[in-house]
Design a protein around this motif. Structure first.
Motif, PDB file in Angstrom:
ATOM      1  N   LYS A 222       6.817  -7.979  -1.280  1.00 48.67           N
ATOM      2  CA  LYS A 222       6.378  -7.837   0.115  1.00 48.67           C
ATOM      3  C   LYS A 222       6.155  -6.360   0.417  1.00 48.67           C
ATOM      4  O   LYS A 222       6.857  -5.497  -0.109  1.00 48.67           O
ATOM      5  CB  LYS A 222       7.442  -8.408   1.058  1.00 48.67           C
ATOM      6  CG  LYS A 222       7.733  -9.882   0.849  1.00 48.67           C
ATOM      7  CD  LYS A 222       9.015 -10.328   1.556  1.00 48.67           C
ATOM      8  CE  LYS A 222       8.963 -10.095   3.047  1.00 48.67           C
ATOM      9  NZ  LYS A 222      10.194 -10.542   3.731  1.00 48.67           N
ATOM     10  N   SER A 223       5.177  -6.100   1.286  1.00 41.44           N
ATOM     11  CA  SER A 223       4.889  -4.718   1.673  1.00 41.44           C
ATOM     12  C   SER A 223       4.455  -4.696   3.133  1.00 41.44           C
ATOM     13  O   SER A 223       3.363  -5.152   3.472  1.00 41.44           O
ATOM     14  CB  SER A 223       3.788  -4.137   0.776  1.00 41.44           C
ATOM     15  OG  SER A 223       3.465  -2.817   1.165  1.00 41.44           O
ATOM     16  N   ARG A 224       5.315  -4.153   3.996  1.00 46.44           N
ATOM     17  CA  ARG A 224       5.078  -4.191   5.443  1.00 46.44           C
ATOM     18  C   ARG A 224       3.855  -3.384   5.852  1.00 46.44           C
ATOM     19  O   ARG A 224       3.081  -3.808   6.709  1.00 46.44           O
ATOM     20  CB  ARG A 224       6.332  -3.671   6.163  1.00 46.44           C
ATOM     21  CG  ARG A 224       6.174  -3.327   7.643  1.00 46.44           C
ATOM     22  CD  ARG A 224       5.892  -4.556   8.491  1.00 46.44           C
ATOM     23  NE  ARG A 224       5.732  -4.200   9.897  1.00 46.44           N
ATOM     24  CZ  ARG A 224       4.608  -3.727  10.433  1.00 46.44           C
ATOM     25  NH1 ARG A 224       3.524  -3.535   9.659  1.00 46.44           N
ATOM     26  NH2 ARG A 224       4.543  -3.430  11.716  1.00 46.44           N
ATOM     27  N   HIS A 225       3.639  -2.208   5.274  1.00 44.13           N
ATOM     28  CA  HIS A 225       2.529  -1.339   5.678  1.00 44.13           C
ATOM     29  C   HIS A 225       1.588  -1.097   4.499  1.00 44.13           C
ATOM     30  O   HIS A 225       1.194   0.035   4.228  1.00 44.13           O
ATOM     31  CB  HIS A 225       3.069  -0.001   6.206  1.00 44.13           C
ATOM     32  CG  HIS A 225       3.981  -0.135   7.379  1.00 44.13           C
ATOM     33  ND1 HIS A 225       3.526  -0.447   8.633  1.00 44.13           N
ATOM     34  CD2 HIS A 225       5.341  -0.009   7.474  1.00 44.13           C
ATOM     35  CE1 HIS A 225       4.546  -0.507   9.482  1.00 44.13           C
ATOM     36  NE2 HIS A 225       5.663  -0.246   8.799  1.00 44.13           N
ATOM     37  N   HIS A 226       1.201  -2.154   3.835  1.00 41.27           N
ATOM     38  CA  HIS A 226       0.416  -2.008   2.619  1.00 41.27           C
ATOM     39  C   HIS A 226      -1.033  -1.610   2.924  1.00 41.27           C
ATOM     40  O   HIS A 226      -1.610  -2.017   3.935  1.00 41.27           O
ATOM     41  CB  HIS A 226       0.413  -3.318   1.825  1.00 41.27           C
ATOM     42  CG  HIS A 226      -0.031  -3.146   0.421  1.00 41.27           C
ATOM     43  ND1 HIS A 226       0.801  -2.701  -0.577  1.00 41.27           N
ATOM     44  CD2 HIS A 226      -1.255  -3.341  -0.173  1.00 41.27           C
ATOM     45  CE1 HIS A 226       0.147  -2.650  -1.716  1.00 41.27           C
ATOM     46  NE2 HIS A 226      -1.110  -3.029  -1.497  1.00 41.27           N
ATOM     47  N   PRO A 236      -1.395  -5.160   6.600  1.00 49.16           N
ATOM     48  CA  PRO A 236      -0.037  -5.233   7.165  1.00 49.16           C
ATOM     49  C   PRO A 236       0.640  -6.570   6.857  1.00 49.16           C
ATOM     50  O   PRO A 236      -0.025  -7.599   6.755  1.00 49.16           O
ATOM     51  CB  PRO A 236      -0.273  -5.074   8.665  1.00 49.16           C
ATOM     52  CG  PRO A 236      -1.635  -4.475   8.800  1.00 49.16           C
ATOM     53  CD  PRO A 236      -2.414  -4.995   7.652  1.00 49.16           C
ATOM     54  N   TYR A 237       1.951  -6.526   6.698  1.00 52.59           N
ATOM     55  CA  TYR A 237       2.767  -7.729   6.451  1.00 52.59           C
ATOM     56  C   TYR A 237       2.299  -8.471   5.189  1.00 52.59           C
ATOM     57  O   TYR A 237       2.255  -9.707   5.157  1.00 52.59           O
ATOM     58  CB  TYR A 237       2.735  -8.669   7.663  1.00 52.59           C
ATOM     59  CG  TYR A 237       3.118  -8.000   8.955  1.00 52.59           C
ATOM     60  CD1 TYR A 237       4.450  -7.719   9.241  1.00 52.59           C
ATOM     61  CD2 TYR A 237       2.143  -7.651   9.892  1.00 52.59           C
ATOM     62  CE1 TYR A 237       4.813  -7.100  10.430  1.00 52.59           C
ATOM     63  CE2 TYR A 237       2.497  -7.029  11.080  1.00 52.59           C
ATOM     64  CZ  TYR A 237       3.832  -6.749  11.349  1.00 52.59           C
ATOM     65  OH  TYR A 237       4.180  -6.125  12.530  1.00 52.59           O
ATOM     66  N   HIS A 248      -1.643 -11.783   4.467  1.00 51.48           N
ATOM     67  CA  HIS A 248      -1.415 -10.588   5.300  1.00 51.48           C
ATOM     68  C   HIS A 248      -2.206 -10.688   6.603  1.00 51.48           C
ATOM     69  O   HIS A 248      -3.143 -11.490   6.734  1.00 51.48           O
ATOM     70  CB  HIS A 248      -1.785  -9.306   4.546  1.00 51.48           C
ATOM     71  CG  HIS A 248      -3.260  -9.161   4.248  1.00 51.48           C
ATOM     72  ND1 HIS A 248      -4.166  -8.630   5.150  1.00 51.48           N
ATOM     73  CD2 HIS A 248      -3.978  -9.469   3.139  1.00 51.48           C
ATOM     74  CE1 HIS A 248      -5.373  -8.612   4.613  1.00 51.48           C
ATOM     75  NE2 HIS A 248      -5.284  -9.116   3.395  1.00 51.48           N
ATOM     76  N   ALA A 275       4.073 -11.452  11.725  1.00 53.36           N
ATOM     77  CA  ALA A 275       5.244 -10.570  11.740  1.00 53.36           C
ATOM     78  C   ALA A 275       6.521 -11.396  11.665  1.00 53.36           C
ATOM     79  O   ALA A 275       7.469 -11.046  10.932  1.00 53.36           O
ATOM     80  CB  ALA A 275       5.231  -9.706  13.000  1.00 53.36           C
ATOM     81  N   PHE A 278       6.787 -12.860   8.110  1.00 53.50           N
ATOM     82  CA  PHE A 278       7.153 -11.816   7.153  1.00 53.50           C
ATOM     83  C   PHE A 278       8.671 -11.593   7.135  1.00 53.50           C
ATOM     84  O   PHE A 278       9.261 -11.379   6.066  1.00 53.50           O
ATOM     85  CB  PHE A 278       6.434 -10.508   7.507  1.00 53.50           C
ATOM     86  CG  PHE A 278       6.642  -9.396   6.520  1.00 53.50           C
ATOM     87  CD1 PHE A 278       5.833  -9.290   5.388  1.00 53.50           C
ATOM     88  CD2 PHE A 278       7.627  -8.441   6.726  1.00 53.50           C
ATOM     89  CE1 PHE A 278       6.018  -8.255   4.484  1.00 53.50           C
ATOM     90  CE2 PHE A 278       7.822  -7.400   5.832  1.00 53.50           C
ATOM     91  CZ  PHE A 278       7.011  -7.309   4.701  1.00 53.50           C
ATOM     92  N   ALA A 279       9.277 -11.690   8.311  1.00 52.13           N
ATOM     93  CA  ALA A 279      10.725 -11.468   8.414  1.00 52.13           C
ATOM     94  C   ALA A 279      11.524 -12.611   7.783  1.00 52.13           C
ATOM     95  O   ALA A 279      12.676 -12.410   7.366  1.00 52.13           O
ATOM     96  CB  ALA A 279      11.120 -11.296   9.875  1.00 52.13           C
TER      97      ALA A 279
END
Length: 291
Positions: A222-226, A236-237, A248, A275, A278-279
């Motif tokens: 996972k990459s929040r700010h990819h 994002p996400y 994403h 969002a 993603f959490a």
């Protein structure tokens, strides 16, 4: 002298009479003059040479009078399907058609109840995808196929006030464990835990040149700010599941909707929903992409 001559004449006549009687009762072969005399041998003999008996004769050849074969019957063609709705039609059935097409991602926007160019194009796409004649008219065959794939639209779906797309039937692979269940038919992503849908969101996929892969995968990382190293665009996400393909958020999808496409990723247009997802998602959770 006269008596002597009479006795000799009577004796000769008796000899001739005896000879004629023996000839009539003789069973030997007929002589060459039998036919002239009309003897029994002549009257019962055929005029041609006798052939072999029927028991020893060869089978007689077929003649032109043999029975004729009946020509095969032509199959009866099925009647053409009846046209139920077409361009220019209006009414509640058209609205239902549009709502059902929207359930499986063949109609964008709210149902209008008017069979216009957008509806024609949607029906054509639906027909072509299923090997039906792509006429754009809703005939009885097309309607029955659509009914089998969809459910009765709710009042909100008919009016166009329903929020987002409705997920279709979940794939069997989505019914156990923690799964990102992604349907290309309904263009939805469902977050499923042990067969229970916790949330769903609209998604779009890659184009025909950069298609989103189908199958069963797992979240690799996972990459929040990819940011894409190939296209240099924000992702994002991002939750990667197959090489460089990931689920994403897409600001382009949020702005342009289905007028665009991804480079193979699964785009989500609702930032708040992605969002939250993603959490909750963990590395190793299953991802199923299917039609």
């Amino acid at each position: 002298m006269r008596k002597t001559l009479m006795r000799r004449a009577l004796a000769t006549a008796a000899v001739v009479a005896v000879a004629a009687g023996c000839s009539a009762h003789t069973t030997g072969s007929a002589g060459p003059d039998d036919a002239k005399r009309g003897s029994p041998a002549a009257s019962h003999s055929p005029t041609t040479s006798p052939g072999p008996s029927r028991s020893s004769a060869a089978p007689e050849p077929a003649t032109s009078a043999s029975p004729t074969r009946r020509s095969p019957e032509r199959p009866v063609s099925a009647p053409a399907p009846k046209t139920l709705m077409a361009s220019g039609a209006t009414g509640i059935q058209v609205r239902e058609l549009q709502a059902r097409l929207r359930q499986i991602a063949w109609f964008d926007g709210a149902p209008t109840g008017t069979y216009g160019p957008v509806t024609v194009a949607s029906v054509k796409g639906f027909q072509a995808r299923r090997g039906l004649p792509a006429t754009g008219r809703t005939d009885s065959t097309t309607w029955q196929r659509l009914l089998a794939m969809t459910r009765t639209p709710s009042g909100d779906e008919l009016s166009g006030t329903a929020a987002g797309r409705t997920p279709g039937r979940l794939d069997a692979r989505c019914m156990t464990g923690r799964v990102l269940c992604i349907s290309k038919t309904s263009r939805t992503l469902s977050w499923v835990n042990d067969g229970k849908v916790l949330s769903s969101m609209d998604v779009r996929f890659g184009s025909q040149y950069t298609p989103t892969r189908e199958g069963t995968f797992h979240v690799d990382f996972k990459s929040r700010h990819h940011v894409s190293t190939i296209y240099h665009t924000a992702m994002p996400y991002a939750m990667f599941f197959s090489g460089g393909q990931a689920v994403h958020y897409s600001s382009d999808f949020a702005a342009r909707g289905y007028n665009g496409a991804s480079h193979g990723c699964v785009n989500v247009r609702d930032e708040a929903k992605i969002a939250s997802l993603f959490a909750q998602v963990r590395t190793g959770d299953k991802v199923v992409v299917y039609w």
